[in-house]
Design an enzyme around this catalytic site. Sequence first.
Site: not given
Ligand code: ADP
Ligand code: MG
Length: 871
Positions: A25, A337, A561, A764, A766, A768-769, A831
């Site tokens: 993250k 992500r 076969r 080829s 085989g 298995n055998d 095979c």
């Molecule tokens: P998770 O890993 O469970 O997704 P997050 O850390 O992404 O947790 O947080 C979940 C939600 O919290 C985010 O999708 C967002 O909507 C809200 N959130 C997190 N940080 C903030 C922030 N700084 N401002 C506004 N909303 C936030």
């Molecule tokens: Mg999240």
Amino acid sequence: RNSMFNLTYAFAEGNKDLRDILGGKGANLSEMTNLGLPVPQGFVVSTVACRAYLKAHELTDDLVTEIRSRVSDLETVTGKTFGHGADPLLVSVRSGAKFSMPGMMDTILNLGLNDVTVQRVAQRTENLAFAYGSYRRLIQMFGNVVFEIDIKDFNEASHKVENVRGYGSANFTRQDWLLVIEQYKQVFQAQAGQEFPQDVYDQLFIAVEAVFKSWDNDRAKVYRQLHNIPDDLGTAVNIQQMVFGNYSKDSGTGVMFTRNPATGAPGLFGEYLSQAQGEDIVSGARTPDPIANLEASKPQVYQQLKTIAEKLEKHYQDMQDVEFTVEDNHLYMLQTRNGKRTPNAAVNIAYDLYEEKLISAQEMISRIEPGMIEQLLHPSFLASDLAKHDSIASGLPASPGAATGEVIFTAQGAKVAAEKGHHVVLLRNETSPEDIVGMTVSEAVVTSRGGMTSHAAVVARGMGTCCVVGCQDLQVDEAGAVAHYAGGVLKEGDIISVDGTNGKIYLGTIKTTAGSVSDKLNKILAVCDKYARLQVFGNGETVKDIREAIVKGARGIGLARTEHMFFQPDRLKAMRQLILAENDADITSTLAYIKGEQKGDFVAMFETLLDKPCTIRLLDPPLHEFLPTKEADLQQLAQSIHKDYNWVAAKAAALREVNPMLGLRGVRLAVTLPQIYQMQVEAIIEAAILVSEAHQVNIIPEIMIPLIGVTPELEMAKKLCVDAAEGIFEKTGKRLDYKVGTMIEMPRACLIADELAQDADFFSFGTNDLTQLTFGYSRDDAHKFLPTYLEDHLLPNDPFQVLDTKGVGALMNMAATKGKAANPKLKVGVCGEVGGNAESIEFINTLPVDYVSCSPFRVPQARLICAQTQL
Ligand code: ADP
Ligand code: MG
Ligand code: MG
């Protein structure tokens, strides 16, 4: 980067490649910041700090100093102040390990609010409900996440005030809000054993510590074990300025994929919930709108999202899963992500990204996992028919597929029913190695206990059998042969349908559709064929299997076969007559009949394949397999061929072998009864001439001799083939090219491969055998001890499923190398089922081998693996 600090990183200092220290993250928040996307600013407390904490069990002075300093930087950047002032800074505290890990601490929002700052926020925004609602959420989240206080207890406190006042929180006065907050604090104190912290730095440090600690909670540990994530990585903590989706009616929060994660279709896909914060969208309390609605309601935000989605995809070269918040029509990005997706979507997205020139051909190939293809090829229930059935129970989807069959409660029972031709669903509390016989004959396996790595799950996945485990909705009484579920009882023989892809069980029969190779998968596999060194052939002899192999992209048939063709009633009878023949006239007449039948088979094969190569193996199994064993059957046989029962029984007894796999089979049949191979070769050559002429194609039949161990055997068998072919050429006045080769399936054949190569056009393996004879494990009995070998780690894998590279592989290497040195034109193939297995192919690719041949079902997977191995 601030060189004084080594435990924390401002977003602007990190990047996506620092996942090890910033977590996924944090690394991506940094990356988005550097891309110039609108990310609320903040900083990351690194995994280094987490690891130090987990050792010391307290926050070090250095870390405390760094965090304070980072907060003060954040104050400067945002123009807000933490814990005081007219415009208080609020932050979220978010966990984030290198690998996304549910089970660890959740996010805390609105941190920085206390009895004082909440008033400032209320004054500044002139929005009581917003300020106090946010404060209420902080106490609740902090209580829940750090002290595991049940959210319900907090909600009750709110409802109590609403009930007393007779109106909802939308109409709360300041007094009402103060009362609610007071109640929340009381719930907090009663269960946390301490007051809700008013010092905002206390809030922050407690939250950071809680995230660190959550790395070692039980849920997280179990998750790591299941997913093979090391225990010593630690997690990072993200501290980020809050933006507010609950601020106004022009605010909201959303999650979205840059393409459809189920189908891969291009275009934004996701949901938006207006006037909401964070997890509201997943909590299900209110129903969010499809993201497409934003196009009309907030066109600017929607356009901006589209632009950002494109930018992110370009940058990450993959479909993204993003979280965002809109505060008063301003868009903020909170997470990105690579998005999770179905196998179908994975295939389509990989191909589309390649077409869009975002990724290379190699990258596209590497993004498809062999298991995805397997899943795509599994059958599934026909949606229209499925809609008519309610599920009676559900469990964990352990192995994909869809199957219908009658409920059987024991492995032995399953075997018996399957032998009668019934479709069986094996239903048990759990399975153990003794149940494997029953599992192999079942269409599906269901257990009431066990998880995704239970015996049933692992074995079924290995076999590609549809399987649901941990189906607690079923109370299975194996001895009583009944299973109870909420709405009724299942008895032995009742028909159920099992969906191994979603874990659901249904009553009755549901129609299935066979999985298929989609258009885009076909295109990807065509690209694979360009990169692969090893070619892929299919094993099969029926027109249906041959067609299947070709449709799935096999270059031809690597193993047909011929014995399968003998087990039809009329032919079997003829074969028995041949075996029991007492004079040449008998032999000649039965052979003529069988030859006619065989020729028909070969014509059908050649007509299906035309100029695609086809390797036909001459008869291989032990002769005695053609004779019955039971007295009644022998009696019937004697009658039908007009012979004396005692004589037939004596002859059958004489042919019976103690160890048939090491007995009269393969080329040994040609040595003792040369007429059979002669007949087969004649049938092959005549069929090839016929189809070549009829279809104006150049068919070059490849005739393969099984079970060669000594050179004279091959010389003799080859001469037999050549003589038979020449005989036909003479008789018909026509000729064509053909090849004669040998299977390499005996260790001795490997050792003398240079000699054999003189007389062979191709080899080829085989496997298995060759595996059976190299280990001395009988393929038919190994299941009695192999599971224990695997459990005790005496073997890494079942060598019949994953090629034993050290032993069998060394023999193969020797044989292929020697063979090619002695005969540079020698074609070498493999095979047997290992020809479709990823690990095995990877190894085979390192040998001087030209192709692999596997069952049609596994051809697409093998084509992918052959390319991946070569990248
Ligand atoms: P998770 O890993 O469970 O997704 P997050 O850390 O992404 O947790 O947080 C979940 C939600 O919290 C985010 O999708 C967002 O909507 C809200 N959130 C997190 N940080 C903030 C922030 N700084 N401002 C506004 N909303 C936030
Ligand atoms: Mg999240
Ligand atoms: Mg969450």
